[in-house]
Design an enzyme around this catalytic site. Structure first.
Site, PDB file in Angstrom:
ATOM      1  CB  CYS A  57      -3.958   3.655  -1.718  1.00 39.88           C
ATOM      2  SG  CYS A  57      -4.843   4.744  -1.403  1.00 39.88           S
ATOM      3  CG  HIS A  79      -1.886   0.980   1.450  1.00 40.86           C
ATOM      4  ND1 HIS A  79      -1.730   2.250   1.799  1.00 40.86           N
ATOM      5  CD2 HIS A  79      -3.197   0.830   1.146  1.00 40.86           C
ATOM      6  CE1 HIS A  79      -2.861   2.949   1.563  1.00 40.86           C
ATOM      7  NE2 HIS A  79      -3.802   2.092   1.225  1.00 40.86           N
ATOM      8  CD  GLN A 124      -7.058  -4.396   3.612  1.00 43.17           C
ATOM      9  OE1 GLN A 124      -7.772  -5.233   3.688  1.00 43.17           O
ATOM     10  NE2 GLN A 124      -7.140  -3.261   3.592  1.00 43.17           N
ATOM     11  CG  ASP A 171       0.162  -2.421   6.135  1.00 46.93           C
ATOM     12  OD1 ASP A 171      -0.713  -2.353   7.024  1.00 46.93           O
ATOM     13  OD2 ASP A 171       0.044  -1.894   4.989  1.00 46.93           O
ATOM     14  CE  LYS A 208      -8.886  -0.035   5.717  1.00 48.90           C
ATOM     15  NZ  LYS A 208      -7.717  -0.327   5.124  1.00 48.90           N
TER      16      LYS A 208
END
Length: 502
Positions: free
Chosen positions: A456, A215, A295, A292, A318
């Site tokens: 993104c 991202h 997700q 990260d 999220k």
């Protein structure tokens, strides 16, 4: 002793009463189902009080409580045997998507006069009533600034805020709540590491390694840091299926590698990366690793100790929580050596005009008044996911993903982008003869919300020669029926039919 040291974290899960309406509805579904077999009921039983089935939806829309052990009863004389009822037997752990959907009030909305089908979960997830109620309750009964003042509301707010931090610690299996920094989101967490750790540890000629999956939020901060410090940003490639090419990744690691940053799950392709393997390789070369997890946290179990990541970030919105709140996990030895990246109240022990003494982590990284109410809301969202059971969520979404992949792949002219062996609930596709925006607009007219654009993640899409894709993304409240509506609408669009397309 600091104010933080005096905080008592108190959290008491609420016991939920039986939802008799849910039990009655389930009974009606069983008797009306075409696949129902009389053998699925044992007759008679000793009279018993009805018990809840799956994650119930209690009155006042509280978070669902864990189901009691043993078989559930529909009435005092009939017992459900889930193994003989196909649509229950395929939901391990008693997961019932119909009851889960009842917990999300927005799913009863209509879009263009049609029932809302929310398939834009990679952008943001919807919120259960328990989260909405928890935030409302905070503002009605606890609202105050934290870690200061001697009054009762300050104590309530502080307890609620620090209880949320402890829930995050448990959710990630972090060793200590002092390793949990509450930030505005994954983006702020990454920027915090880039500024507070990166400026101290990255020098001219050093290297930062990312992957093609990232991202923008996991690219731009490292570009900025590299430009400022004179470092080099290197990129590990992915194959045609959207998987990191491990041999190339290893080849890019070296004595100059200071940091490796990569996504646990790709927001554009759904690829689940081999985190532990990537971390181990980076650590062999003395590099630190940031993962990260924006997700990942709503789809699969995250254990930061097992992954051994040095930093792990995610956003509350999220994982069925509010916007404007997120988490940075950092190993204690790293956080303790990092200088604060912002200055203000709440993060200081003492200030004179000559010098400032900072609190220890995590307070030193939480300058000013934080997003207290939404931190409390994040805690409620974690409660909700844990009561459902993240393993149940993973199984349900895997089933949905397999169904959706087969349904979309069968549509003429549709090409799926990102077909990794290990995937979470994200599907990206392009449709011959139609722009992504045209497909997204057509689906919107059907009440189906998807993302159409570059997500993104422009480098990831350009790896496939694309600027945009259509991206349906899944969550625990989605159903097979919603997937079928999506596929049917795309088929009508592809065939040129306007029937049913407003």
């Amino acid at each position: 002793m600091s104010t933080l040291d005096q905080i008592t974290v108190a959290s008491s899960p609420l016991a939920a009463p039986i939802d008799e309406q849910l039990v009655a509805r389930l009974a009606n579904e069983l008797f009306s189902a075409a696949s129902f077999s009389p053998a699925a009921l044992d007759i008679p039983l000793m009279p018993t009080a009805p018990a809840s089935v799956g994650p119930p939806a209690p009155p006042a829309r509280a978070s669902p409580a864990a189901p009691p052990p043993g078989p559930a009863t529909v009435s005092s004389g009939y017992q459900i045997r889930p193994e003989l009822i196909p649509h229950l037997a395929t939901q391990p752990g008693g997961f019932d998507v119909a009851s889960v959907r009842m917990d999300f009030p927005i799913l009863r909305e209509r879009a263009h006069a049609k029932p809302l089908v929310w398939l834009d979960n990679a952008a943001t997830t919807q919120k259960p009533q328990s989260v909405i109620d928890r935030i409302k309750n905070f503002y009605e009964h606890e609202n105050s600034n934290i870690h200061r003042a001697a009054h009762v509301l300050a104590a309530r707010a502080t307890d609620a805020y620090e209880a949320a931090r402890e829930k995050v610690r448990r959710f990630l299996n972090a060793p200590s709540a002092n390793e949990i920094v509450l930030v505005r989101g994954a983006t702020e967490g990454i920027n915090l590491v880039a500024q507070a750790w990166g400026r101290q540890n990255v020098r001219s000629g050093d290297e930062i390694l990312v992957t093609w999956l990232e991202h923008h939020s996991n690219i731009v901060p490292w570009q900025q840091l590299a430009a400022e410090q004179g470092a080099v940003l290197r990129v590990a490639p992915i194959d045609d299926r959207g998987q990191i090419i491990l041999e190339e990744y290893e080849r890019l690691l070296g004595p100059r590698t200071r940091l490796v940053a990569f996504a646990h799950v790709s927001n554009a392709l759904g690829t689940v990366t081999p985190v532990r393997e990537l971390v181990e390789a980076a650590h062999r070369h003395g590099a630190r690793v940031l993962v990260d997890g924006a997700q990942a946290v709503s789809h699969l179990r995250v254990d930061v100790q097992a992954l051994d990541a040095d930093f792990y970030v995610f956003s509350g919105h999220k994982v069925f929580g509010p916007t404007g709140i997120g988490v940075l996990f950092g190993k204690s030895d790293l956080l303790s050596t990092m200088r604060p990246w912002q200055g203000g109240g709440n993060m200081i022990a003492d200030v004179t005009f000559e010098r400032t003494i900072y609190h220890a982590a995590p307070a030193r990284f939480e300058a000013g008044t934080g997003n207290i109410a939404d931190a409390v809301g994040l805690g409620a969202a974690i409660d909700y996911v844990e009561r459902i059971g993240i393993e149940n969520v993973t199984r349900h979404e895997t089933d949905l993903l397999e169904h959706a992949t087969a349904a979309l792949a069968a549509i003429p002219g549709l090409r799926l982008i990102g077909t990794a062996r290990e995937k979470a609930g994200v599907l990206s596709f392009v449709l011959d003869g139609f722009s992504s925006q045209d497909v997204g607009a057509a689906l919107d007219r059907e009440g189906i919300a998807v993302r159409a654009g570059h997500h993104c993640a422009q480098p990831a899409l350009r790896r496939y020669g694309l600027e945009t894709t259509v991206r349906p993304s899944l969550a625990l409240y989605n159903t097979h029926e919603e997937i079928d509506l999506l596929a049917a609408a795309i088929r009508r669009l592809e065939s040129g039919s306007t029937d049913g397309l407003a």
